[in-house]
Scaffold this motif. Structure first.
Motif, PDB file in Angstrom:
ATOM      1  N   ALA A  28      -2.062  -6.470  -1.586  1.00  0.00           N
ATOM      2  CA  ALA A  28      -0.768  -6.722  -2.222  1.00  0.00           C
ATOM      3  C   ALA A  28      -0.357  -5.545  -3.104  1.00  0.00           C
ATOM      4  N   SER A  29      -1.296  -5.004  -3.848  1.00  0.00           N
ATOM      5  CA  SER A  29      -0.991  -3.876  -4.733  1.00  0.00           C
ATOM      6  C   SER A  29      -0.572  -2.650  -3.933  1.00  0.00           C
ATOM      7  N   LEU A  30      -1.248  -2.417  -2.808  1.00  0.00           N
ATOM      8  CA  LEU A  30      -0.926  -1.267  -1.966  1.00  0.00           C
ATOM      9  C   LEU A  30       0.517  -1.328  -1.473  1.00  0.00           C
ATOM     10  N   ASN A  31       1.008  -2.537  -1.197  1.00  0.00           N
ATOM     11  CA  ASN A  31       2.334  -2.706  -0.602  1.00  0.00           C
ATOM     12  C   ASN A  31       3.387  -3.192  -1.593  1.00  0.00           C
ATOM     13  N   SER A  64       5.297 -14.711   1.849  1.00  0.00           N
ATOM     14  CA  SER A  64       3.864 -14.505   2.044  1.00  0.00           C
ATOM     15  C   SER A  64       3.595 -14.571   3.541  1.00  0.00           C
ATOM     16  N   PRO A  65       3.314 -13.435   4.152  1.00  0.00           N
ATOM     17  CA  PRO A  65       3.112 -12.115   3.554  1.00  0.00           C
ATOM     18  C   PRO A  65       4.448 -11.412   3.361  1.00  0.00           C
ATOM     19  N   PHE A  66       4.407 -10.278   2.657  1.00  0.00           N
ATOM     20  CA  PHE A  66       5.614  -9.461   2.567  1.00  0.00           C
ATOM     21  C   PHE A  66       5.433  -8.119   3.265  1.00  0.00           C
ATOM     22  N   SER A  67       4.225  -7.833   3.750  1.00  0.00           N
ATOM     23  CA  SER A  67       4.014  -6.639   4.567  1.00  0.00           C
ATOM     24  C   SER A  67       2.678  -6.755   5.290  1.00  0.00           C
ATOM     25  N   ALA A  68       2.555  -7.780   6.120  1.00  0.00           N
ATOM     26  CA  ALA A  68       1.291  -8.045   6.814  1.00  0.00           C
ATOM     27  C   ALA A  68       1.556  -9.027   7.948  1.00  0.00           C
ATOM     28  N   PRO A  69       0.593  -9.205   8.844  1.00  0.00           N
ATOM     29  CA  PRO A  69       0.798 -10.147   9.947  1.00  0.00           C
ATOM     30  C   PRO A  69       0.866 -11.604   9.503  1.00  0.00           C
ATOM     31  N   TYR A  70       0.153 -11.948   8.425  1.00  0.00           N
ATOM     32  CA  TYR A  70       0.148 -13.325   7.931  1.00  0.00           C
ATOM     33  C   TYR A  70      -0.369 -13.339   6.504  1.00  0.00           C
ATOM     34  N   GLY A  71      -0.131 -14.453   5.830  1.00  0.00           N
ATOM     35  CA  GLY A  71      -0.580 -14.619   4.447  1.00  0.00           C
ATOM     36  C   GLY A  71      -1.035 -16.048   4.238  1.00  0.00           C
ATOM     37  N   ILE A 205      -3.194   5.929   6.649  1.00  0.00           N
ATOM     38  CA  ILE A 205      -4.249   6.620   5.900  1.00  0.00           C
ATOM     39  C   ILE A 205      -4.505   5.912   4.571  1.00  0.00           C
ATOM     40  N   ASP A 206      -3.435   5.545   3.860  1.00  0.00           N
ATOM     41  CA  ASP A 206      -3.582   4.878   2.562  1.00  0.00           C
ATOM     42  C   ASP A 206      -4.251   3.513   2.711  1.00  0.00           C
ATOM     43  N   THR A 207      -3.870   2.776   3.746  1.00  0.00           N
ATOM     44  CA  THR A 207      -4.432   1.439   3.945  1.00  0.00           C
ATOM     45  C   THR A 207      -5.923   1.511   4.242  1.00  0.00           C
ATOM     46  N   ALA A 208      -6.335   2.531   4.972  1.00  0.00           N
ATOM     47  CA  ALA A 208      -7.754   2.686   5.312  1.00  0.00           C
ATOM     48  C   ALA A 208      -8.612   2.966   4.081  1.00  0.00           C
TER      49      ALA A 208
END
Length: 308
Positions: A28-31, A64-71, A205-208
């Motif tokens: 969540a913080s990353l996005n 939820s989610p706001f930048s992911a496949p699911y939350g 790269i950042d997510t990894a």
């Protein structure tokens, strides 16, 4: 039940280990820059925290989610049907107080099947809450020991075609150069099909750096021809995020070979489920992609999105 907004630190204290990576504080913080605000919510009953929920304020809705496949809802133990229903009602009340609908996309059923079904049922029982259901495919990795048995006739033919080429399958590292190498193949593949990648090279790269990500490359005669990007999303579960081949080599069926080698790799590593993700957009199936995943022996589950 009541919904209480807390700091990220307080939320982490209550839920130090997310049920899946897309519900984690780190993700969540990353996005966070993709939404106006990230809301960390504890759902409490009789002085006890029963659920958590991370929402992104998009301006027109809370997601939820706001930048992911699911939350979806976070929990540390199985809860009774009554408590699940009360939690869903509390979340709907929270949205009404904010003047915004709440959109929830739940994980596929193989994530915590019993609680997943309780939450799904509570949401389905709200008239008009279902937005859409996506076709989601996964592979049970113990089946790869008899890989050809589960292939459809056309998938078996394509797999045999792939075996005629001297493809080399190689796990990559997580350095920016390795990630860029895989990303470039996937980018070319998506552009050739008219699909834009949702993640930039830098975002990958950042997510990894904040979750466990694997990258794979396939070569033929020293040329990169296919690649895959996969995340470890929960204990025993890995998820395909992106993959693809170069159009010039598609007739050699490198993706059939890639699917087999990825499945072998994760089975050997002790993983249980390989989630190949959705084959639909907002509930509308991409029938060719459905056929491809079913041909590999994948199982279908639905991934539900609700708005309450």
């Amino acid at each position: 039940m009541i919904v209480r907004e807390v700091s990220a630190a307080d939320y982490r204290n209550r839920f130090p280990q997310a049920g899946h990576v897309f519900n984690s504080i780190q993700f969540a913080s990353l996005n966070a820059s993709k939404v106006g605000k990230v809301l960390y919510l504890l759902i409490e009953d009789e002085g006890r925290t029963r659920f958590g929920l991370i929402l992104g304020d998009r301006g027109d809705l809370l997601a939820s989610p706001f930048s992911a496949p699911y939350g979806g809802l976070e929990y540390s133990r199985d809860e009774r049907v009554e408590k699940v229903s009360e939690a869903v009602e509390a979340v709907a009340d929270f949205g009404r107080e904010k003047g915004l609908p709440v959109r929830l996309t739940l994980p596929p059923r193989f994530h915590s099947p019993e609680m997943n079904m309780k939450i799904t049922a509570a949401l389905l029982n709200r008239p008009g809450a279902l937005s859409h259901a996506d076709y989601n495919y996964h592979y049970e990795l113990n089946r790869v020991t008899d890989f050809e048995k589960w292939l459809s006739p056309s998938a078996r033919r394509n797999f045999h075609t792939s075996l005629k080429s001297d493809f080399r399958f190689e796990p990559l590292g997580n350095t920016p150069d390795d990630i860029s190498r895989a990303y470039e193949i996937i980018r070319i593949n998506h552009e050739s099909l008219g699909h834009a990648l949702r993640m930039s090279r830098q975002a990958v790269i950042d997510t990894a750096e904040v979750l466990k990500a694997d990258f794979f490359i396939m070569t033929l005669d020293g040329i990169d021809v296919a690649a895959a990007q996969i995340y470890h999303v929960a204990p025993g579960i890995v998820q395909l995020i992106n993959w693809g081949d170069l159009p010039a080599y598609r007739s050699l069926r490198p993706m059939n070979f890639m699917a087999w080698k990825v499945m072998e790799h994760y089975h050997a590593a002790g993983e249980k489920i390989y989630d190949l993700g959705p084959a639909s957009e907002d509930g509308v199936p991409a029938t060719g992609l459905c056929d491809f995943k079913e041909g590999l022996g994948c199982r279908l589950t639905m991934k539900f999105t609700f708005k309450i």
